[in-house]
Enzyme design. Structure first.
Site, PDB file in Angstrom:
ATOM      1  N   LYS A  15       0.834  -1.206   0.000  1.00 20.99           N
ATOM      2  CA  LYS A  15       0.000   0.000   0.000  1.00 20.99           C
ATOM      3  C   LYS A  15       0.867   1.254   0.000  1.00 20.99           C
ATOM      4  O   LYS A  15       0.478   2.286  -0.555  1.00 20.99           O
ATOM      5  CB  LYS A  15      -0.953   0.011   1.193  1.00 20.99           C
ATOM      6  CG  LYS A  15      -1.876  -1.194   1.262  1.00 20.99           C
ATOM      7  CD  LYS A  15      -2.538  -1.493  -0.079  1.00 20.99           C
ATOM      8  CE  LYS A  15      -3.066  -2.905  -0.168  1.00 20.99           C
ATOM      9  NZ  LYS A  15      -2.063  -3.930  -0.457  1.00 20.99           N
ATOM     10  N   GLY A  23      -0.807 -13.970 -13.862  1.00 21.09           N
ATOM     11  CA  GLY A  23      -1.848 -14.011 -12.844  1.00 21.09           C
ATOM     12  C   GLY A  23      -2.395 -12.621 -12.583  1.00 21.09           C
ATOM     13  O   GLY A  23      -1.652 -11.721 -12.178  1.00 21.09           O
ATOM     14  N   GLY A  33      -4.969 -11.723 -10.475  1.00 20.08           N
ATOM     15  CA  GLY A  33      -5.736 -11.519  -9.259  1.00 20.08           C
ATOM     16  C   GLY A  33      -5.296 -10.208  -8.616  1.00 20.08           C
ATOM     17  O   GLY A  33      -4.619  -9.388  -9.251  1.00 20.08           O
ATOM     18  N   ALA A  34      -5.638 -10.017  -7.348  1.00 20.96           N
ATOM     19  CA  ALA A  34      -5.335  -8.747  -6.674  1.00 20.96           C
ATOM     20  C   ALA A  34      -3.846  -8.434  -6.687  1.00 20.96           C
ATOM     21  O   ALA A  34      -3.445  -7.292  -6.963  1.00 20.96           O
ATOM     22  CB  ALA A  34      -5.865  -8.784  -5.242  1.00 20.96           C
ATOM     23  N   GLU A  46      -3.598 -13.614 -17.886  1.00 18.61           N
ATOM     24  CA  GLU A  46      -4.590 -14.263 -17.024  1.00 18.61           C
ATOM     25  C   GLU A  46      -5.265 -15.401 -17.798  1.00 18.61           C
ATOM     26  O   GLU A  46      -5.718 -15.201 -18.926  1.00 18.61           O
ATOM     27  CB  GLU A  46      -5.641 -13.245 -16.564  1.00 18.61           C
ATOM     28  CG  GLU A  46      -6.834 -13.828 -15.826  1.00 18.61           C
ATOM     29  CD  GLU A  46      -6.455 -14.654 -14.607  1.00 18.61           C
ATOM     30  OE1 GLU A  46      -6.952 -15.792 -14.495  1.00 18.61           O
ATOM     31  OE2 GLU A  46      -5.654 -14.170 -13.779  1.00 18.61           O
ATOM     32  N   ALA A  83       2.382 -14.470 -10.096  1.00 22.22           N
ATOM     33  CA  ALA A  83       1.342 -14.121  -9.126  1.00 22.22           C
ATOM     34  C   ALA A  83       0.162 -15.067  -9.317  1.00 22.22           C
ATOM     35  O   ALA A  83      -0.976 -14.645  -9.483  1.00 22.22           O
ATOM     36  CB  ALA A  83       0.925 -12.668  -9.304  1.00 22.22           C
ATOM     37  N   HIS A 110     -23.812  15.047   2.328  1.00 29.62           N
ATOM     38  CA  HIS A 110     -23.541  15.614   1.008  1.00 29.62           C
ATOM     39  C   HIS A 110     -22.544  16.765   1.154  1.00 29.62           C
ATOM     40  O   HIS A 110     -22.680  17.585   2.060  1.00 29.62           O
ATOM     41  CB  HIS A 110     -24.837  16.138   0.387  1.00 29.62           C
ATOM     42  CG  HIS A 110     -24.614  16.855  -0.918  1.00 29.62           C
ATOM     43  ND1 HIS A 110     -24.389  16.178  -2.097  1.00 29.62           N
ATOM     44  CD2 HIS A 110     -24.561  18.189  -1.209  1.00 29.62           C
ATOM     45  CE1 HIS A 110     -24.219  17.068  -3.079  1.00 29.62           C
ATOM     46  NE2 HIS A 110     -24.322  18.288  -2.562  1.00 29.62           N
TER      47      HIS A 110
END
Length: 467
Positions: A51, A182, A184-185, A205, A270, A446
């Site tokens: 992250k 791969g 995925g995430a 993929e 991955a 809002h």
């Protein structure tokens, strides 16, 4: 002489250290055993450091490609790849030290070394040279040894040219070309990170779509976004073999019966993970395994040996840190006799932290139909959101799936800015068996991105105001 504890936990990742803290809170004399820093793959080589990398990429992309949209003039922007990597490692180190402090604060014994079960109540601990350094006796043992990247024979990982996610977040130099096997995430997040920094990325993929477990419409939207970034994508494609000649990888792929060869200086495998079950004495003790994971009763997390339990990635999918932590807490509370409610595996949020972000919970549209539901679908695009417009984050949408008969929320899917934060509201809604009406009648502040959830729910029944 062996030290004695009420609960011994083998593995200090998000399942193990969280279980240890909860056990201590409940009054158990607890020990946690791990040869590495606490936090497991997640805090050391996964969730947290990735992250950090992704935030760097997001910030660089914003400044380089979108600063003018905000009236900000930036003449020249560059980055230092080594400093990006260092920041990621520094963030990880700080978080793992905090976990060590939590263990100390809760008066939990911390034993560093490789633990091996020698009986149903004893764990011997060894150092890196294989020398026995400690012996632990415990009334109850919780195995939380996690998982690692899966190795396939046709993708021979050498950790130099053909790498795993661990090496991908700690490279000395930025690759010129990277092929990621791969989507995925993990594969998708690294594809975003490296492509933003200028690496030519190819994503392969074998399934029909990238992020194949997500709702098809979400996956297709992300694919379009990635293609605009210049990422080359091959779906419905199998990898026949990968070989290294000199310092270049050669990848043979097959799509629609046709073979093709790709080359790159770096290949990231991955393709998934597999449980860490080897070397811990499990088979010798007779702990039952299934598909390279420990088989447990998902109501108690007990193995086939009465006083031995297992939680987290080592017990199989979903391989998510938040699931491991939930299982660790549930397991300890069950041992205590608190009778916690069973974990609902149909209500687990999944998040992918590329840009646009992807987050989901519950059934996809295809799964809902497959299970025989008559459904109503509500969508709200962020391009119709005032907050998204003001923030320059108009890409993506919220998609909600309801049972047409009762109005109950069956699934929620978000692609766009802050999707991974917004999904929490829908997790609570789904756990409370919320209907479209309860979401629509909940007044949302809002302007916020979260208003899009209310609007999507209203759209399912023809009541949306802003589309």
């Amino acid at each position: 002489m062996a030290k004695s504890f009420e609960i011994a936990i083998l593995g200090g990742g998000p399942g193990g250290y969280v279980a240890a803290i909860r056990a201590a809170q409940l009054g158990y004399k607890t020990v946690v055993i791990d040869k590495d820093n606490l936090g497991g793959v997640c805090l050391n080589w996964g969730c947290i450091p990735t992250k950090s990398l992704l935030k760097n990429a997001e910030l660089f992309d914003k400044i380089k490609n979108h600063s003018g949209d905000f009236g900000i003039s930036v003449k020249e922007v560059s980055f230092d790849f080594s400093k990006i990597i260092k920041r990621s490692r520094d963030v990880s180190d700080r978080i793992t030290k905090n976990v060590e402090l939590l263990i100390k604060k809760n008066k939990i014994e911390r034993v560093r070394g490789f633990g091996k079960l020698v009986s149903k109540n004893q764990i011997d601990v060894f150092d890196n040279e294989g020398k026995k350094t400690d012996s632990i006796n415990a009334d109850k043992i919780i195995i939380a040894t996690g998982a690692r990247a899966k190795n396939l024979p046709n993708i021979p990982v050498d950790r130099k040219v053909i790498i795993t996610s661990t090496e991908a977040m700690n490279l000395a130099e930025q690759p010129k070309e990277m092929i990621i096997i791969g989507a995925g995430a993990i594969g998708v997040e690294f594809a975003y990170f490296y492509s933003v920094l200028g690496t030519k990325v190819t994503l392969i993929e074998m399934m029909e779509n990238i992020l194949p477990i997500e709702d098809k419409e979400v996956s297709q939207t992300l694919e379009k976004s990635f293609r605009k970034r210049g990422i080359e994508i091959h779906t419905s494609t199998s990898v026949e073999k990968v070989s290294v000649k000199g310092k270049i990888a050669h990848i043979t792929i097959t799509k629609n019966g046709e073979q093709k060869e790709l080359i790159a200086d770096t290949v990231l495998s991955a393709v998934g993970v597999t449980g860490n079950v080897e070397g811990f004495g499990l088979e010798e003790l007779g702990v039952e395994l299934y598909k390279n994971h420990i088989k447990v009763d998902k109501e108690t997390y007990r193995t086939n040996i009465e006083n031995i339990f297992a939680v987290g990635d080592v017990v199989g999918p979903p391989w998510l840190a938040h699931v491991a932590s939930a299982e660790g807490i549930h397991c300890v509370e069950t041992i205590k006799g608190l009778h916690p409610a069973s974990i609902n595996y149909e209500n687990i949020p999944g998040c992918t932290y590329c840009q646009p972000q992807v987050a989901s919970i519950g059934l996809t549209e295809a799964k809902a139909i497959e299970q025989g539901y008559e459904i109503k679908i509500g969508k709200f695009p962020f391009m119709a959101s005032g907050k998204a417009f003001a923030a320059g984050e108009r890409e993506g949408f919220v998609k909600l799936i309801f049972d047409a008969k009762y109005g109950e929320l069956l699934g929620a899917h978000i692609i766009g800015a802050e999707a991974t934060e917004m999904i929490a509201e829908l997790g609570i809604a789904k756990s409370l068996e919320a209907t479209y009406e309860s979401i629509v009648k909940t007044i949302h502040a809002h302007p916020t991105l979260s208003e899009s959830i209310m609007e999507a729910a209203a759209n399912a029944y023809g009541e949306s105001i802003h589309i």
